[in-house]
Each structure stands twice: as C-alpha cells, then as structure tokens.
Design an enzyme around this catalytic site. Sequence first.
Site, mmCIF file in Angstrom:
data_model
loop_
_atom_site.group_PDB
_atom_site.id
_atom_site.type_symbol
_atom_site.label_atom_id
_atom_site.label_comp_id
_atom_site.label_asym_id
_atom_site.label_seq_id
_atom_site.Cartn_x
_atom_site.Cartn_y
_atom_site.Cartn_z
ATOM 1 N N CYS B 112 0.719 -1.198 0.215
ATOM 2 C CA CYS B 112 0.085 -0.178 -0.026
ATOM 3 C C CYS B 112 0.905 0.978 0.110
ATOM 4 O O CYS B 112 1.257 1.620 1.169
ATOM 5 C CB CYS B 112 -0.909 -0.008 1.273
ATOM 6 S SG CYS B 112 -2.072 1.517 1.338
ATOM 7 N N CYS B 115 -0.088 4.185 2.195
ATOM 8 C CA CYS B 115 -0.308 4.132 3.730
ATOM 9 C C CYS B 115 0.000 2.668 4.374
ATOM 10 O O CYS B 115 0.932 2.261 4.141
ATOM 11 C CB CYS B 115 -1.553 4.491 4.227
ATOM 12 S SG CYS B 115 -1.819 4.701 6.054
ATOM 13 N N SER B 116 -1.091 2.075 4.399
ATOM 14 C CA SER B 116 -0.910 0.792 4.970
ATOM 15 C C SER B 116 -2.244 -0.321 4.882
ATOM 16 O O SER B 116 -2.384 -1.162 5.653
ATOM 17 C CB SER B 116 -1.058 0.777 6.577
ATOM 18 O OG SER B 116 -1.641 1.588 6.968
ATOM 19 N N CYS B 117 -2.824 -0.056 3.748
ATOM 20 C CA CYS B 117 -4.133 -0.971 3.477
ATOM 21 C C CYS B 117 -3.746 -2.310 3.519
ATOM 22 O O CYS B 117 -2.764 -2.622 2.790
ATOM 23 C CB CYS B 117 -5.009 -0.368 2.404
ATOM 24 S SG CYS B 117 -5.981 1.153 2.731
#
Lengths: 102, 210
Positions: B112, B115-117
């Site tokens: 991702c 971000c951090s999906c």
Amino acid sequence: MKRTHDMGGDTDAGAIDRTEHAMDDWEVLADALNQVLGVKGIKCTDETRRAREDMDSEAYLSLSYYERWIASLETILVEKGLVTREEVDRKVAELENRWGEP
Amino acid sequence: MAHEHEPGEEHEAGPRHELSHWAKRAYAMRDILVEKGVVTENDIRQQAEFTESKTPANGARLVALSWTDPEFKARFMADPKKVCAEMGIDASTLNEFVILENTDKVRHMVVCTLCSCYPRPILGRPPDWYKSFNYRKRAVNDPRGVMREFGLDLPDDVEVRVHDSTADMRYLVIPARPAGTENLSVEELEKLVTRDSMIGVMDALPSVPE
C-alpha cells in the site's frame, strides 16, 4: 505537485527494516479507537486518510505510524464537533496531573 | 498479546514510561469520548480483542484448502468474501477483496504505497515493515530487490506483478505449493503458509518447521 504520502516509486529509499516492535498500550488504543469509531459509523477510513494525507510534510515524515493515526483522528473529531483542541489539551493536563512522574 | 494490559487500564496506574505528545492525546480523546457517551470502555476493549483474534492463521487455512481442493480454490477466487463467511471469517469490512495466485511464471506482491491498507480480517494487523516508508517506496519500482532482501532470488523469466492496495481494494496472495508436500495434511500445510508468503514477498516454507 506530488504530496508526501504518495511515496510509491521514490528513489531515495534504503534497506527495509524487518524488526517487529511490540505494540505499546497507547498504540493498541489508537488502533482500537480508530476501528471502533469506524464500526459505529462516526467516521470512515476515507476521512481519516484525508486528514492524514493533509498533514504537513515534516509532521508526516517525523511522526510514528500510530502518532499519525491519532493526529488525523483528532483532526476529524474536531471537524465533526465531537471534541475541541482545548478539551483535549485540558484532558491531557488532567491526565498528566493524575499520572505524576512516570 | 503484545501488550501487558488492556487499553482501558493504563491511565489508572499511569504509564510505565514517558509518553509522546500524541500518545497522551490518544488517552485524552479516549476519556473525552467515553465521558460524552460516544463510545464505552467496553467497546474499545472488545475492538482490541477482536483485532487480536485476527491472525495469519485465517489466511493459512484458506491457502491450504486452496492447495488441496481445486473446487474450493475456484470458489474462493471467484467470491472470496462469501467463502470467508462460510469459513467463519468475517471479511465484511473489506470492500473489494481480490485473491492472487502465484504460478511458476507469474508472482504477485502486495503493497500500500499511500499508507497501510491490508486484508486485516484475514491476516491481522500489518507488520511494521509493510508500513515502512522504504517498503512503500521500493515495492513498486524494485520488487525483485525487495524480494532479494527477504531471501528470494527470482529468475529473470518470472514475471512480477505488484498490486497497490487501496481503502476499497485488498489483496491476498496464494503462494505456490512447495514441491514434495503431496502427503501432508491440510493442518500440516497450514504451517507452511507464512504471513509474508501471503503478502507475496516470500515463498511458503518448504517443510513444516520443527
């Protein structure tokens, strides 16, 4: 202009640190608070993402992962009128007083 | 459990070390929201427990069944959320959930960049390295170099496809089934399926760890 969070493909990257850190209690709280406010329909992922991505570059790059989460959550809760910055300031002072020196 | 007590407790005894500016504000916002009745301490504790209960074991089970049962794999790839629900894995918070199957010629790797999906209901919280700036930057323009760092040297004729997750689209990789595992049970096969193999940066383990 490309914004700070949009870092895919940036060529200034080094080796990936694969060390895992045990989560602090406040990080578990940050994670749970974000999730639970989503489940209750008080805010959605896109809102907190927008707040995170709007952070100024220096803050985005210097805060830790869950610090970014908390900063963006506060922005969204203030925008929605659920808290004010001043309320949070006052509560922090109250907690510091209660906790004393660590 | 990585933490020593529940997120509702710390402020009673006081933190064990100096908290950062934002950590203090997390506790402050928690207390304000509880005082205002927006959430309860119980809501927060239950959410933390729910999150802790999500581990890569969920994904390992889905992968091991996909390896052993072609009909299951076909259904899982066609409608992953439905199959998760049948297996008692609540993936309803995922919008689109896409399953990617590694083959001899094509490998998938998930990132991702923004971000951090991550497929949290299937794998739990993402590891620190997945959220790191260096992984987010390099996964899309140096996936082979990233895999080499993780210990995987891919032949040039293997195609690498990098998938950039979004809030609305999460991915899970079915790694290739290791050779010589024909006689292993589903339970044994699950032990070969590591978290990192389901993100696509590694292969499944060649044999059951001691």
